[in-house]
Design an enzyme around this catalytic site. Sequence first.
Site, short mmCIF file in Angstrom:
data_model
loop_
_atom_site.label_atom_id
_atom_site.label_comp_id
_atom_site.label_asym_id
_atom_site.label_seq_id
_atom_site.Cartn_x
_atom_site.Cartn_y
_atom_site.Cartn_z
CG HIS A 12 38.40 -1.02 9.09
ND1 HIS A 12 37.82 -0.43 8.01
CD2 HIS A 12 37.58 -0.74 10.14
CE1 HIS A 12 36.70 0.18 8.38
NE2 HIS A 12 36.52 -0.01 9.67
CE LYS B 153 41.52 5.30 10.02
NZ LYS B 153 41.08 6.30 10.97
CD GLU C 154 37.94 1.23 17.86
OE1 GLU C 154 37.33 2.30 17.76
OE2 GLU C 154 37.44 0.13 17.60
CE LYS D 131 33.24 -1.93 8.95
NZ LYS D 131 32.92 -1.40 10.31
CG LEU E 182 14.36 4.78 2.90
CD1 LEU E 182 15.58 4.28 3.65
CD2 LEU E 182 14.77 5.65 1.73
CG HIS F 213 36.70 4.83 8.02
ND1 HIS F 213 36.06 3.79 8.61
CD2 HIS F 213 37.50 5.36 8.97
CE1 HIS F 213 36.47 3.69 9.86
NE2 HIS F 213 37.34 4.63 10.12
CG ASP G 152 33.05 -3.02 14.02
OD1 ASP G 152 32.33 -2.46 13.16
OD2 ASP G 152 33.55 -2.42 14.99
C1 BG6 Z 1 34.34 1.47 12.30
C2 BG6 Z 1 33.85 0.49 13.31
O1 BG6 Z 1 34.33 0.91 11.00
O2 BG6 Z 1 35.66 1.87 12.62
C3 BG6 Z 1 33.92 1.05 14.70
O3 BG6 Z 1 32.52 0.12 13.01
C4 BG6 Z 1 35.31 1.57 15.00
O4 BG6 Z 1 33.56 0.08 15.68
C5 BG6 Z 1 35.77 2.49 13.88
O5 BG6 Z 1 35.28 2.25 16.23
C6 BG6 Z 1 37.23 2.88 14.07
O6 BG6 Z 1 37.56 3.87 13.14
P1 BG6 Z 1 38.73 4.90 13.45
O7 BG6 Z 1 38.88 5.66 12.17
O8 BG6 Z 1 38.28 5.75 14.59
O9 BG6 Z 1 39.92 4.07 13.79
#
Ligand code: BG6
Length: 491
Positions: free
Chosen positions: A244, A186, A220, A152, A97, A182, A239
């Site tokens: 999010h 959802k 989580e 991210k 790169l 992301h 994170d």
């Molecule tokens: C990511 C984080 O953006 O989202 C992770 O870097 C996390 O640490 C993940 O586990 C959770 O995503 P989801 O869609 O499984 O809730």
Amino acid sequence: MRVTRRAARNMSFDLVLFGGTGDLAWRKLMPALFQAFRHGKLPAGGRILAVARDERTDTDYRGFIRQKFADVEPSKQPNDEEFTRFAELLQYMRMDLSQPEHYAGLKAWLDARAADTVVLFLATSPHLFTQICAQLGAAGINGPQVRVVLEKPLGHDLASAQEINRVVSASFTESQALRIDHYLGKPAVQNLSALRFGNALFEPLWRRESIANVQITLAESLGVGTRGDFYDRTGALRDMIQNHALQLLTMIAMEPPSTSDADAIRDEKLKVLKSLRPFTAETVVRDVVRGQYKAGTVAGEPVPGYLEEQKVPAGSRTETFVALRTEIQNWRWAGVPFYLRTGKRLAARDAQIVLNFRPVPHPIFPGASRPNKLVIKLQPEDGLELHLLAAKGAGNNELLVPVKLDLDFDKAFATERVGAYEKLLLDAIAGRLNLFVRSDEQEQAWRWVEPILDAWESSPEGPRPYAAGSWGPPASSAMVARDGCVWDEEQ
Ligand code: BG6
């Protein structure tokens, strides 16, 4: 350029995946692309080019991806025939790169067929973003058909995020730069927009007069796994909260946009971020709780503490849990606490938004009254619950019991629902920008979290311990208890 859905299905596209052998590529992106392919949503005439450092042939790469599909949940794995057809889209290119001539090679590959759309997906380590964008610009890999997708973490503070945005904007316009969060892909989040702006029912209630507090929980049960080194440089605030959780908060709190255009929506989200009460060193101590998991038990299995995880440096003070209280300083929300909470190794994998309504002004029924609440469930299920009180039956009419209206979207819609990355990849290819984060939103989110990072850095106290398998440090419950609240799972 925005295209209609029908045209999008017929457009030729080239998707270049920088970081093509990385974790994100095989864990999330390839399975999502395969689902889009299986559902017949991937436009015909596409090519997917994986780019990485090591020498491989197309056949090697296809074999690598084939084998990685073994880790995907069974219903999302291709059979041999499906994989053979999907693999025809996949090609591989070795690139260093830092080398301009390798970008010239990429340009030649792209120019050879001049696809309608070129999506350059940067699924690499973020420290490479500025280099890649600068090199793409220098190589002339640009044009109205080109979009660059940034995954991210986009920076680790405001200054680094601004630097990435500066370099990206030197080569690409804002509408070419698609920042992924992301969570916005959802299905439950899209349903949140539908709930608020496709129905009139809740709008009169969606304000301080009716809502007592809002809780956003992104819990989580997994730990940091093999990502200890990345995670240790990041922590839960960067994170999960900076992106999010704040994105979900904006979707809950924004004013109705004037249209469904991307910028109309993003303007309203930005206003929410700008209205968040800024933290000071004092309010961080009072309104933010950070924690780090110790050994414990999750789903009946003993699990190690964060400091015992692979690649986590001894004595690390990185937080694996954050709970905070904030307010939105505007007419709709003044005085309503918004509680945000996220953590690893918590009691369950559970992502939800709870709107707790105010109690009835004058209770006439005996017994404890229970305020209504609306629960927007993101995972593990995806649905809506409206909690009400009802009279149970004859002879006992005055005794009210809690009941709920329960909408399970997986059951409500017979067809298979589109996953977050599948949705976002298809939107990137089609040029639909609504679910991507604009640079000003992203920078404002950094501006808001920075005082927390600063206060932690200068504090002699580290994160509070919590046992894996719990709901975080007791200080998190104590923080909401100060307002007379409890977290939803404690009710
Ligand atoms: C990511 C984080 O953006 O989202 C992770 O870097 C996390 O640490 C993940 O586990 C959770 O995503 P989801 O869609 O499984 O809730």
